[in-house]
Design an enzyme around this catalytic site. Structure first.
Site, PDB file in Angstrom:
ATOM      1  N   SER A  77       8.789 -14.344  -4.362  1.00 20.03           N
ATOM      2  CA  SER A  77       8.832 -13.002  -3.786  1.00 20.03           C
ATOM      3  C   SER A  77       9.421 -11.964  -4.727  1.00 20.03           C
ATOM      4  O   SER A  77       9.490 -10.788  -4.374  1.00 20.03           O
ATOM      5  CB  SER A  77       9.597 -13.018  -2.460  1.00 20.03           C
ATOM      6  OG  SER A  77      10.819 -13.678  -2.602  1.00 20.03           O
ATOM      7  N   THR A 196      12.602  -9.572  -1.148  1.00 22.41           N
ATOM      8  CA  THR A 196      13.240  -8.714  -2.142  1.00 22.41           C
ATOM      9  C   THR A 196      14.683  -9.042  -2.493  1.00 22.41           C
ATOM     10  O   THR A 196      15.480  -9.333  -1.605  1.00 22.41           O
ATOM     11  CB  THR A 196      13.222  -7.280  -1.566  1.00 22.41           C
ATOM     12  OG1 THR A 196      11.873  -6.957  -1.302  1.00 22.41           O
ATOM     13  CG2 THR A 196      13.835  -6.277  -2.480  1.00 22.41           C
ATOM     14  N   THR A 214      11.096  -6.671  -6.525  1.00 21.99           N
ATOM     15  CA  THR A 214      10.269  -7.471  -5.621  1.00 21.99           C
ATOM     16  C   THR A 214       8.824  -7.549  -6.119  1.00 21.99           C
ATOM     17  O   THR A 214       8.376  -6.691  -6.893  1.00 21.99           O
ATOM     18  CB  THR A 214      10.259  -6.839  -4.206  1.00 21.99           C
ATOM     19  OG1 THR A 214       9.633  -7.730  -3.288  1.00 21.99           O
ATOM     20  CG2 THR A 214       9.528  -5.510  -4.181  1.00 21.99           C
ATOM     21  N   ARG A 224      -0.932  -1.350  -2.968  1.00 22.11           N
ATOM     22  CA  ARG A 224       0.117  -1.141  -1.958  1.00 22.11           C
ATOM     23  C   ARG A 224       1.496  -1.113  -2.629  1.00 22.11           C
ATOM     24  O   ARG A 224       1.823  -1.941  -3.463  1.00 22.11           O
ATOM     25  CB  ARG A 224       0.066  -2.271  -0.916  1.00 22.11           C
ATOM     26  CG  ARG A 224       1.118  -2.140   0.198  1.00 22.11           C
ATOM     27  CD  ARG A 224       2.357  -2.955  -0.087  1.00 22.11           C
ATOM     28  NE  ARG A 224       3.296  -2.947   1.029  1.00 22.11           N
ATOM     29  CZ  ARG A 224       4.530  -3.456   0.967  1.00 22.11           C
ATOM     30  NH1 ARG A 224       4.952  -4.017  -0.132  1.00 22.11           N
ATOM     31  NH2 ARG A 224       5.326  -3.405   2.011  1.00 22.11           N
ATOM     32  N   VAL A 225       2.299  -0.130  -2.235  1.00 21.31           N
ATOM     33  CA  VAL A 225       3.673  -0.038  -2.729  1.00 21.31           C
ATOM     34  C   VAL A 225       4.611  -0.086  -1.536  1.00 21.31           C
ATOM     35  O   VAL A 225       4.376   0.579  -0.524  1.00 21.31           O
ATOM     36  CB  VAL A 225       3.873   1.279  -3.527  1.00 21.31           C
ATOM     37  CG1 VAL A 225       5.338   1.508  -3.842  1.00 21.31           C
ATOM     38  CG2 VAL A 225       3.054   1.254  -4.813  1.00 21.31           C
ATOM     39  N   GLY A 226       5.652  -0.874  -1.640  1.00 22.18           N
ATOM     40  CA  GLY A 226       6.605  -1.002  -0.535  1.00 22.18           C
ATOM     41  C   GLY A 226       7.783  -0.054  -0.702  1.00 22.18           C
ATOM     42  O   GLY A 226       7.716   0.957  -1.412  1.00 22.18           O
ATOM     43  N   ASP A 227       8.867  -0.385  -0.035  1.00 27.61           N
ATOM     44  CA  ASP A 227      10.057   0.464  -0.045  1.00 27.61           C
ATOM     45  C   ASP A 227      10.899   0.302  -1.314  1.00 27.61           C
ATOM     46  O   ASP A 227      11.623   1.212  -1.711  1.00 27.61           O
ATOM     47  CB  ASP A 227      10.937   0.152   1.169  1.00 27.61           C
ATOM     48  CG  ASP A 227      11.317  -1.323   1.242  1.00 27.61           C
ATOM     49  OD1 ASP A 227      10.494  -2.183   0.839  1.00 27.61           O
ATOM     50  OD2 ASP A 227      12.422  -1.646   1.707  1.00 27.61           O
ATOM     51  N   THR A 247      15.565  -5.086   2.749  1.00 26.12           N
ATOM     52  CA  THR A 247      14.566  -6.129   2.576  1.00 26.12           C
ATOM     53  C   THR A 247      13.749  -6.192   3.857  1.00 26.12           C
ATOM     54  O   THR A 247      14.198  -5.748   4.906  1.00 26.12           O
ATOM     55  CB  THR A 247      15.243  -7.489   2.277  1.00 26.12           C
ATOM     56  OG1 THR A 247      14.246  -8.484   2.062  1.00 26.12           O
ATOM     57  CG2 THR A 247      16.159  -7.925   3.396  1.00 26.12           C
ATOM     58  N   GLY A 248      12.545  -6.698   3.748  1.00 28.13           N
ATOM     59  CA  GLY A 248      11.699  -6.776   4.934  1.00 28.13           C
ATOM     60  C   GLY A 248      10.462  -5.920   4.783  1.00 28.13           C
ATOM     61  O   GLY A 248      10.023  -5.635   3.667  1.00 28.13           O
ATOM     62  N   GLY A 250       8.442  -3.126   4.134  1.00 28.63           N
ATOM     63  CA  GLY A 250       8.749  -1.869   3.468  1.00 28.63           C
ATOM     64  C   GLY A 250       8.229  -0.646   4.185  1.00 28.63           C
ATOM     65  O   GLY A 250       8.848   0.423   4.141  1.00 28.63           O
TER      66      GLY A 250
HETATM   67  C1  SD4 Z   1       8.265  -4.681   0.447  1.00 28.40           C
HETATM   68  N1  SD4 Z   1      10.559  -4.820   1.140  1.00 28.40           N
HETATM   69  O1  SD4 Z   1       7.498  -4.621  -0.501  1.00 28.40           O
HETATM   70  C2  SD4 Z   1       9.592  -5.329   0.214  1.00 28.40           C
HETATM   71  C3  SD4 Z   1       9.414  -6.796   0.212  1.00 28.40           C
HETATM   72  C4  SD4 Z   1       9.889  -7.473   1.357  1.00 28.40           C
HETATM   73  O2  SD4 Z   1       9.089  -8.530   3.352  1.00 28.40           O
HETATM   74  O3  SD4 Z   1      11.086  -7.622   1.485  1.00 28.40           O
HETATM   75  N2  SD4 Z   1       8.913  -7.883   2.214  1.00 28.40           N
HETATM   76  O4  SD4 Z   1       7.982  -4.252   1.559  1.00 28.40           O
END
Ligand code: SD4
Length: 337
Positions: A77, A196, A214, A224-227, A247-248, A250
């Site tokens: 991850s 992350t 991450t 795709r771009v996350g947080d 984390t989680g 995004g």
């Molecule tokens: C994201 N927060 O890209 C990051 C990765 C993650 O569950 O923790 N995903 O959304």
């Protein structure tokens, strides 16, 4: 010749000018501490602690820490062994921020195993905050990073396995995925299934820094771009108040400017724990149905060295290292479970 009152007035003026510019304000001495999301944060903390214990800079500590999972071939991850997007490309997101509001980030960066170090160079060598995709890669190569294929045989096999049944749909929440596990055996954010690295450090001079790195959501749509690379979402640092990371999923964190919110709540007087709880509850209250199945966790550290963490689902843990206790993994409280 100035009289006493003039001297006093001038001194006051100079003092406030220094406070505004930050020029003459030394940060107070502090007890160093580093915290990281998830149990793999233990190894990251050790690298960060090696910097902090010798009186080093929090910024160097968080970068050193973030580089550890980036090259861990068992970590799917973060970094080079991260699971790819749905088209098979490993694309990485990272951000870094110090106590002086300096920050840098890269998003959708391919072929470079240390996105966190590229993010730091974006911060230090460019007038920009965020570089993405091909431009981020071009910058990294110009800075001397070696481009390489990051998709490992393990990650490729997992992706091909996923393709067999995926109907080419991205997974909405990789932490809830059952890939590679017996049905029903996966606890959100458990040891097999978390994401992350967010790492926050306070150094002996009272300076705070944070980093976040991450490979994002497994099998995500290309682009795709996350947080994690979004300053204020996956990471935020205010050197006078505190730092936060997430984390989680995004998308939920971006919608709520999550890490900025946690820091602002601390500014208003909340403890790191209270601030993380309030930020999580915003997400749950705004999208109660979605929140039943998705995971978001926040981790926060203030300038006094107090730590807080909270998540939607059970299973979020963080690692803490402060030199007095051995590096330990602490379970975060959660809304559900
Ligand atoms: C994201 N927060 O890209 C990051 C990765 C993650 O569950 O923790 N995903 O959304």
């Amino acid at each position: 010749m100035p009289n006493r009152r003039d001297v006093f007035k001038n001194t006051l003026a100079l003092t406030s000018l220094a406070a505004i510019s930050g020029a003459a304000t030394a940060a107070p001495a502090a007890k160093p501490i580093v915290v990281s999301t998830w149990d793999f944060g233990v190894a990251a903390n050790q690298a960060a602690w090696d910097v902090l214990k010798g009186g080093g800079y929090a910024l160097d500590a968080v970068e050193a820490g973030a580089r550890i999972p980036e090259v861990d071939l068992k970590n799917h991850s973060v970094g080079r062994a991260g699971y790819p997007d749905r088209d098979g490309h490993v694309s990485l997101d990272a951000s870094i921020m110090d106590e002086k509001w300096r920050c840098g980030a890269v998003a959708a960066l391919e072929h470079i195993e240390h996105p966190i170090s590229v993010a730091r160079l974006v911060m230090e060598k460019t007038p920009h905050v965020l570089l993405v995709g091909a431009g981020a890669l071009q910058f990294a190569v110009e800075q001397g990073f070696k481009p390489e294929e990051l998709l490992t045989p393990d990650s490729e096999a997992a992706w091909k396995d996923w393709l067999k049944t995926a109907k080419y749909q991205p997974v909405a929440n990789s932490e809830m995925s059952t890939y590679g596990h017996a049905p029903g055996s996966v606890v959100p954010g458990d040891v097999h299934n978390h994401d992350t690295l967010g790492i926050l450090a306070l150094d002996a001079q009272g300076r705070l820094s944070g980093a976040c790195t991450t490979s994002g959501m497994a099998w995500k749509l290309r682009g795709r771009v996350g947080d994690s690379p979004i300053i204020g979402a996956g990471l935020y640092v205010d050197g006078e108040i505190g730092a936060a990371t997430s984390t989680g999923v995004g998308e939920e964190v971006i919608r709520n400017a999550g890490s900025f919110l946690v820091v602002e709540l601390m500014r208003q007087g909340r403890s790191p724990q209270q601030a993380c709880e309030e930020a999580v509850m915003r997400i749950v209250k705004r999208r109660p149905e979605a929140a039943k199945t998705l995971q978001v966790g926040f981790l926060a550290l203030n300038t006094k060295g107090d730590v807080g963490a909270f998540a939607i689902q059970k299973g979020f843990v963080y690692a803490q290292c402060d030199g007095t206790k051995t590096d330990r993994v602490v379970p975060a409280r959660s809304v559900f479970g």
